[in-house]
Structures are given as structure tokens and as C-alpha cells.
Design a protein around this motif. Structure first.
Motif, short mmCIF file in Angstrom:
data_model
loop_
_atom_site.label_atom_id
_atom_site.label_comp_id
_atom_site.label_asym_id
_atom_site.label_seq_id
_atom_site.Cartn_x
_atom_site.Cartn_y
_atom_site.Cartn_z
N LEU A 162 0.71 -1.18 -0.04
CA LEU A 162 0.00 0.06 0.04
C LEU A 162 0.84 1.35 -0.02
O LEU A 162 1.86 1.41 0.57
N SER A 163 0.45 2.28 -0.66
CA SER A 163 1.17 3.42 -0.95
C SER A 163 0.66 4.78 -0.07
O SER A 163 -0.81 4.88 0.40
N GLU A 164 1.35 5.51 -0.06
CA GLU A 164 1.05 6.91 0.83
C GLU A 164 0.21 7.79 0.01
O GLU A 164 -0.60 8.69 0.57
N LEU A 165 0.07 7.49 -1.48
CA LEU A 165 -0.39 8.09 -2.34
C LEU A 165 -1.50 7.30 -3.28
O LEU A 165 -0.59 6.36 -3.57
N PRO A 166 -2.47 7.49 -3.54
CA PRO A 166 -3.26 6.66 -4.41
C PRO A 166 -2.52 6.46 -5.80
O PRO A 166 -2.15 7.37 -6.48
N ALA A 167 -2.82 5.09 -6.48
CA ALA A 167 -2.23 4.90 -7.64
C ALA A 167 -3.77 4.47 -8.37
O ALA A 167 -3.94 3.33 -8.35
N ARG A 168 -4.05 5.37 -9.11
CA ARG A 168 -5.39 5.32 -9.65
C ARG A 168 -5.56 4.15 -10.69
O ARG A 168 -4.69 4.22 -11.54
N GLY A 169 -6.37 3.34 -10.39
CA GLY A 169 -6.25 1.84 -11.28
C GLY A 169 -5.66 0.90 -10.78
O GLY A 169 -5.97 -0.16 -11.48
N LEU A 170 -4.86 0.95 -9.74
CA LEU A 170 -4.22 -0.23 -9.13
C LEU A 170 -4.92 -0.56 -7.76
O LEU A 170 -4.96 0.14 -6.76
N HIS A 171 -5.47 -2.08 -8.01
CA HIS A 171 -6.39 -2.36 -6.64
C HIS A 171 -5.62 -3.39 -6.12
O HIS A 171 -5.29 -4.33 -6.80
#
Length: 465
Positions: free
Chosen positions: A73-82
């Protein structure tokens, strides 16, 4: 505009490096295909949806789950990676047969700032992965994305990060979701393969754009990646920025290989076989033949290293390109992905072919850029790679100093060249849409220094170049 073909020639170097006799000029025009607007995560098409989850690699090989300490999990979202992880990683799944089910936790956009959504998945292996995951994941995305955006605003994140994260831009048409293990093994379209992978790895990544993208986790996070190369068996990815996603790769080239590439390219450039770049770029450039098309064993090994780092098939790569920047030469701020230019795209069949997957008809684009540094430069000598729109969480800024017009100045992220290292950044988001924060420039060397580098563009599907 059409691209000239590269001609083969006899081997130039005893060590196996081979450069083209006629330099291949990559198209500098930015343009894209018309995009079909879609809503949410697309329409559900049942069990036989074609083109979804086609295998990137055969799952008959070993599943690479990554080390046990790998973070997802990342501190910022990666749109489209679930990120999908078993609710109970120690429990056996689907022991009750096709009529049973099991539960996973879904972290929308791989973001650590909001809680996971529980999903109940069927053990019916006759389903396609799309039909298996689409309905529950669409619900999770609808529920969680507003919470993600609210959390980012609460944290007081910077303007470019918020704008890119909240940008509701449909991904290009024709892209297919794909499941991957956390270390880049692509899974087939059968649920049976996903069940096996869950049982082995307990965590899987789903990419709406169909291509593997390293999550990044946080600035300074490191991952050791095997290269399969006896010369450099492993390399380390260090996250430099999460918006855009930029990584340092160290090492990816030996000093001897760097010196050899410079010596060989210098000879070719002196003989007039290179080309001078245009369109805001003043370097001298030279393209190498691909390793399986006469480029030699040395080029093939570099491509394999890039493949092992990117987890992108080699037929998605453009030719390697060697760059020479003399003092004062530079590359103005630009994007590596192609964008729509209606004045030319609709009338340029060559560009349409370039940006269309021949097999599926889906739109393709430059997913990632890998830039090898063949020389080292101090801050005083310039020559860095600058990302003016990068906003670094580690700097703790509450207002952005990065602007779209900044070039090799204050603000953003600047990476200084170090011989043997490479920079890796993603031009597309995990959902297949372009990442507008990936603008970058090549800063001019100073004080009489000469910058040597080599780049590789990896596409979201076979590049056709």
C-alpha cells in the motif's frame, strides 16, 4: 508521418554491441486516438468477454510473489491499481468446491489512507476474471474513492497531487484489466489461475490498464529485484516520488558497459550516422538495433534487465537510444506519452497505426520511460533530469513550488546522473490514462561537461517499432 525503417549492418564491436547504420528517428509529434467515454470501471459483459486478462506471461512458470517483507500500500493513491489480499492468508480457499466462496480485502487505488472493503468472491472457476471481480470491485470503488479524495484534502496535500488524483478521465478504450502477483507475474484470464495465485501469494494486484506498475509505497522505499543476469544479478528500486511515480534503479549497468557504449556511439556519431534532435531537444541521438534484430548479445542483455525490472514484455520496447548532451544542450520540459492533436491525428494514418494495437484495436501509448546514465555529473555540472510537477511528501510543503513552466529550477524533483544508475518513471497511470504530472526535462550540462545517457520507452502493448 511515417517512420523510416532501420537497416541492418554487420557487427561493429567485438563484444557484441551493434548500432544501426541509419539512425531511426522516432516520431516527435504528440497525438492520440479518439477516446470512447466510459463510466466507472466499464460495462459488465459476462463470462466470455474477449480481450480481458490475456496472459502477459504464462502462469505455467513460477509465481513470483516477492519477499515476505514486501509492502503493497502507498501513501498516495495509484488510480487503477487495486490491492486484493486474503482476509485470512492462512486459511485454505475453495475447499467447498465451485459453490463455495472466500473473502478478500480490497484496497482501492492501493491507498493506505483508508480502510479496505471486504469482497466475497466465488470459487466458480468457469467465470472470467472480469465477471468474477467486476461487480464487487465497482461497488468498492464507488464507496472508497470519495473517501480517498477526502482524506487527501484533509492531509493538506499539494495542488498538482490533488488535481491528478481526482481527475475523472476515462482510460483509453479497449484496455483490459489484468491480475498480477506483487512481483509482476501476469495471470491468465481464467479464475482458476487467480485462485492458485491467491493460494500461493495471498495478495494480488489488479490493474485496470492491464500493465504492471510498481506501487512505490513511499518516498525512500526500496525493493531488490532479480535481473536474471550473471553480470548484475540484482538491482534496487528506490522510490523518489509518488506523484509522478519515479524510481532510481541502481545499478543497471556496469562501468565497463557504460564506457563501451560511449566509445561505440562516439564513433558512430563522428561518422554522421546519428541525428540531431529537434522540437525543443538539442542533443545528438543514436538508435540501437533490437537485441533480436541484429543488435547483438550486449543489447539483448540490457533489454532483459529492463524487462525484469519493468515486468513488461520485450516486444513492448522501442529500440534503445543513446543520447549525447554537450555543454548547453538540453531537452525542454515535455511528456513522453502521446496526446491528441486533432489537427493532425485524424488525417495521419501513420500516427493512427502507431497508437493502435494491431491485434486488439485498442489504443496503446508509452507506459514507462527508463533512462540509463552513462556518465556522472555533480550538481554544479548540471545535466539532471527534472520533474517540475513532482510534489514530494518528504519535503513537508503545504504550498506547491512546482509549476508547469518551471524547468531545471527550484521545486519539483531533480535526479542527478550517476554512471550505472537509471531513472524509471511512468507516463501512464495504472488505469491507462496519461499522468499529467510526468512532465520532465533534460537539464543542460555545464562547465564543459558532456552528458551521456540511454533511454528506453516501454509501451502498454507491443510497440510496433
Amino acid at each position: 508521418m511515417t517512420m523510416p525503417a532501420t537497416k541492418k549492418k554487420a557487427g561493429l564491436f567485438s563484444e557484441g554491441w551493434e548500432l544501426p547504420a541509419a539512425a531511426w528517428l522516432v516520431v516527435a509529434l504528440a497525438c492520440g486516438l479518439a477516446r470512447r467515454r466510459t463510466e466507472g470501471l466499464g460495462e459488465e459483459r459476462g463470462r466470455s468477454t474477449p480481450g480481458f486478462g490475456q496472459p502477459v506471461y504464462s502462469t505455467s512458470g513460477p509465481l513470483e510473489c516477492g519477499p515476505a517483507e514486501l509492502e503493497h500500500l502507498s501513501e498516495l493513491p495509484a488510480r487503477g491499481l487495486h490491492v486484493l489480499t486474503l482476509s485470512d492468508p492462512h486459511a485454505a480457499i475453495c475447499e467447498g468446491g465451485p459453490g463455495s466462496s472466500f473473502e478478500v480485502r480490497a484496497y482501492v487505488d492501493g491507498y493506505s489512507g483508508v480502510s479496505a472493503v471486504p469482497l466475497t468472491l466465488s470459487c466458480d472457476s468457469a467465470l472470467s476474471v472480469r465477471a468474477w471481480l467486476l461487480r464487487p470491485l465497482r461497488r468498492a470503488v464507488r464507496e472508497q474513492r470519495p473517501k480517498v479524495h477526502a482524506d487527501l484534502r484533509k492531509r493538506g496535500l499539494l495542488q498538482n497531487t490533488l488535481a491528478e488524483t481526482e481527475r475523472e478521465r476515462p482510460p483509453p478504450p479497449g484496455l483490459s484489466w489484468r491480475l498480477f502477483t506483487p512481483f509482476g507475474t501476469g495471470l491468465s484470464s481464467e479464475v482458476r489461475g487467480a485462485l492458485e495465485a491467491f493460494g500461493t501469494c495471498s495478495t494480488l494486484y489488479l490493474f485496470e490498464g492491464g500493465s504492471f506498475v510498481w506501487p512505490g509505497v513511499r518516498e525512500g522505499y526500496t525493493v531488490r529485484v532479480p535481473t536474471g543476469d550473471p553480470v548484475l544479478p540484482t538491482t534496487t528500486l528506490t522510490t523518489l516520488s509518488l506523484q509522478p511515480r519515479v524510481f532510481a534503479v541502481s545499478p543497471l549497468l556496469t562501468d565497463l558497459e557504460g564506457a563501451q557504449l560511449i566509445r561505440s556511439a562516439d564513433m558512430e556519431m563522428a561518422s554522421g550516422r546519428a541525428y540531431r534532435a529537434t522540437g525543443g531537444r538539442t542533443s545528438t541521438n543514436l538508435r540501437l538495433l533490437k537485441g533480436n534484430a541484429g543488435g547483438g548479445e550486449g543489447v539483448r542483455q540490457l533489454e532483459i534487465r529492463a524487462h525484469r525490472v519493468l515486468h513488461t514484455p520485450r516486444d513492448h520496447f522501442e529500440q534503445l537510444e543513446i543520447l549525447r548532451y554537450r555543454t548547453g544542450e538540453r531537452y525542454k520540459a515535455h511528456y513522453d506519452y502521446f496526446t491528441r492533436d486533432e489537427s493532425t491525428c485524424d488525417t495521419d494514418p501513420g500516427m493512427t497505426r502507431l497508437l493502435t494495437d494491431e491485434q486488439t484495436g485498442a489504443e496503446r501509448n508509452r507506459l514507462a520511460t527508463m533512462l540509463w546514465y552513462l556518465s556522472s555529473h555533480s550538481d554544479d555540472e548540471g545535466g539532471g533530469t527534472h520533474f517540475p510537477l513532482a510534489e514530494l511528501l518528504s519535503q513537508g510543503r503545504t504550498t506547491s513550488t512546482a509549476t508547469s513552466d518551471a524547468e531545471c529550477g527550484a521545486g519539483g524533483l531533480k535526479v542527478q546522473p550517476r554512471l550505472g544508475n537509471a531513472s524509471l518513471w511512468y507516463n501512464l497511470r495504472p488505469d491507462g490514462a496519461s499522468d499529467r504530472s510526468s512532465k520532465h526535462s533534460g537539464c543542460a550540462p555545464r562547465g564543459g561537461s558532456v552528458k551521456w545517457a540511454m533511454n528506453l520507452w516501454a509501451w502498454s502493448s507491443p510497440s510496433g517499432t
